[in-house]
Scaffold this motif. Structure first.
Motif, short mmCIF file in Angstrom:
data_model
loop_
_atom_site.label_atom_id
_atom_site.label_comp_id
_atom_site.label_asym_id
_atom_site.label_seq_id
_atom_site.Cartn_x
_atom_site.Cartn_y
_atom_site.Cartn_z
N SER A 1 -6.97 6.23 12.29
CA SER A 1 -6.22 7.45 11.98
C SER A 1 -6.71 8.65 12.77
O SER A 1 -7.89 8.75 13.10
CB SER A 1 -6.32 7.79 10.49
OG SER A 1 -5.58 6.87 9.73
N ILE A 2 -5.77 9.55 13.02
CA ILE A 2 -6.04 10.86 13.59
C ILE A 2 -5.74 11.88 12.50
O ILE A 2 -4.69 11.84 11.86
CB ILE A 2 -5.14 11.13 14.82
CG1 ILE A 2 -5.46 10.17 15.96
CG2 ILE A 2 -5.24 12.59 15.26
CD1 ILE A 2 -6.85 10.35 16.57
N VAL A 3 -6.69 12.78 12.28
CA VAL A 3 -6.55 13.85 11.29
C VAL A 3 -6.65 15.17 12.04
O VAL A 3 -7.66 15.44 12.69
CB VAL A 3 -7.67 13.76 10.23
CG1 VAL A 3 -7.55 14.88 9.22
CG2 VAL A 3 -7.68 12.38 9.56
N LEU A 4 -5.58 15.97 11.99
CA LEU A 4 -5.57 17.29 12.62
C LEU A 4 -5.67 18.36 11.55
O LEU A 4 -4.91 18.33 10.57
CB LEU A 4 -4.27 17.51 13.41
CG LEU A 4 -4.21 16.96 14.82
CD1 LEU A 4 -2.84 17.25 15.45
CD2 LEU A 4 -5.30 17.54 15.70
N CYS A 5 -6.57 19.31 11.72
CA CYS A 5 -6.79 20.39 10.76
C CYS A 5 -6.58 21.73 11.46
O CYS A 5 -7.03 21.91 12.59
CB CYS A 5 -8.22 20.36 10.23
SG CYS A 5 -8.73 18.79 9.55
N ASP A 6 -5.94 22.63 10.77
CA ASP A 6 -5.71 23.96 11.30
C ASP A 6 -6.06 24.98 10.21
O ASP A 6 -5.67 24.81 9.05
CB ASP A 6 -4.24 24.10 11.71
CG ASP A 6 -3.97 25.38 12.47
OD1 ASP A 6 -4.48 25.50 13.60
OD2 ASP A 6 -3.25 26.24 11.95
N ILE A 7 -6.80 26.01 10.58
CA ILE A 7 -7.17 27.05 9.63
C ILE A 7 -5.96 27.93 9.37
O ILE A 7 -5.37 28.48 10.30
CB ILE A 7 -8.36 27.88 10.15
CG1 ILE A 7 -9.57 26.95 10.36
CG2 ILE A 7 -8.68 29.03 9.21
CD1 ILE A 7 -10.72 27.59 11.11
N ASP A 8 -5.58 28.04 8.10
CA ASP A 8 -4.40 28.81 7.73
C ASP A 8 -4.61 30.30 8.02
O ASP A 8 -5.66 30.86 7.69
CB ASP A 8 -4.07 28.62 6.24
CG ASP A 8 -3.65 27.19 5.93
OD1 ASP A 8 -3.10 26.51 6.81
OD2 ASP A 8 -3.89 26.75 4.79
N TYR A 9 -3.62 30.89 8.64
CA TYR A 9 -3.60 32.34 8.92
C TYR A 9 -4.83 32.80 9.71
O TYR A 9 -5.31 33.91 9.51
CB TYR A 9 -3.46 33.14 7.62
CG TYR A 9 -2.23 32.75 6.83
CD1 TYR A 9 -0.95 33.06 7.27
CD2 TYR A 9 -2.36 32.03 5.65
CE1 TYR A 9 0.18 32.69 6.56
CE2 TYR A 9 -1.25 31.65 4.92
CZ TYR A 9 0.02 31.98 5.38
OH TYR A 9 1.11 31.59 4.66
N PHE A 10 -5.28 31.97 10.63
CA PHE A 10 -6.48 32.31 11.38
C PHE A 10 -6.32 33.59 12.19
O PHE A 10 -7.23 34.41 12.25
CB PHE A 10 -6.90 31.14 12.29
CG PHE A 10 -8.17 31.39 13.02
CD1 PHE A 10 -9.38 31.40 12.35
CD2 PHE A 10 -8.17 31.65 14.38
CE1 PHE A 10 -10.57 31.66 13.01
CE2 PHE A 10 -9.35 31.90 15.05
CZ PHE A 10 -10.55 31.90 14.37
N LYS A 11 -5.17 33.79 12.79
CA LYS A 11 -4.92 35.01 13.56
C LYS A 11 -5.06 36.24 12.67
O LYS A 11 -5.65 37.25 13.07
CB LYS A 11 -3.55 34.99 14.23
CG LYS A 11 -3.30 36.22 15.10
CD LYS A 11 -1.93 36.20 15.72
CE LYS A 11 -1.63 37.39 16.58
NZ LYS A 11 -2.19 38.65 16.26
N SER A 12 -4.57 36.15 11.45
CA SER A 12 -4.70 37.28 10.52
C SER A 12 -6.16 37.55 10.17
O SER A 12 -6.56 38.71 10.00
CB SER A 12 -3.92 36.99 9.23
OG SER A 12 -2.55 36.89 9.51
#
Length: 157
Positions: free
Chosen positions: A27-38
């Protein structure tokens, strides 16, 4: 900054891993920090960097399984979980998603609440890897579109 490997390391690792055909599902798991630009806009890049490190540490400590964990780009983190289906990886991802949500980060005088969105897809053969990353990215955007701070998976390949 995070102590994580980068995308180039990931590509080299995968090439080495699949020199011999590895039976099973991965498996590949992609994570992104929510509202990082903010976060960067509100608190500055010093705090943004601390947020990335904070999330990376929680994820790295939360995955007991064999893994390769890299900073894929910007605030995106990617995990390769060998011999784990998307459904098995979901349980792992949900656990560290909750941990990120529950831990408030203290940086200077700021208390920063952070959440992450996660997309997961699985594959069985090395030649499916690029497509699997695309599918994990699509699942990540699905998690974001459905309100963020959640895990979404695509169907098994």
């Amino acid at each position: 900054m995070t102590g994580l490997f980068n995308r180039r390391y990931f590509e080299n690792y995968i090439a080495s891993f699949f020199k011999e055909e590895k039976e099973g599902i991965h498996s590949i798991v992609l994570c992104d920090i929510d509202y990082f630009k903010s976060i960067n806009d509100k608190y500055g890049h010093f705090v943004g960097d601390a947020v990335i490190k904070h999330v990376a540490n929680i994820i790295n400590n939360g995955i007991k399984a064999e893994k390769v964990f890299v900073r894929f780009g910007g605030d995106e983190l990617m995990i390769f979980l060998p011999y784990r289906s998307a459904k098995q990886s979901y349980a792992i991802a949900e656990a560290f998603r909750k941990e990120v949500e529950q831990q408030t980060l203290l940086v200077k005088e700021y208390k920063v609440g952070v959440t992450i969105s996660i997309g997961i897809s699985s594959f069985q053969h090395h030649h499916d890897l690029s497509n699997t990353i695309i599918k994990a990215d699509q699942a990540l955007y699905q998690a974001k579109e459905q309100g963020r701070n959640q895990v979404a998976i695509t169907e098994e390949n």
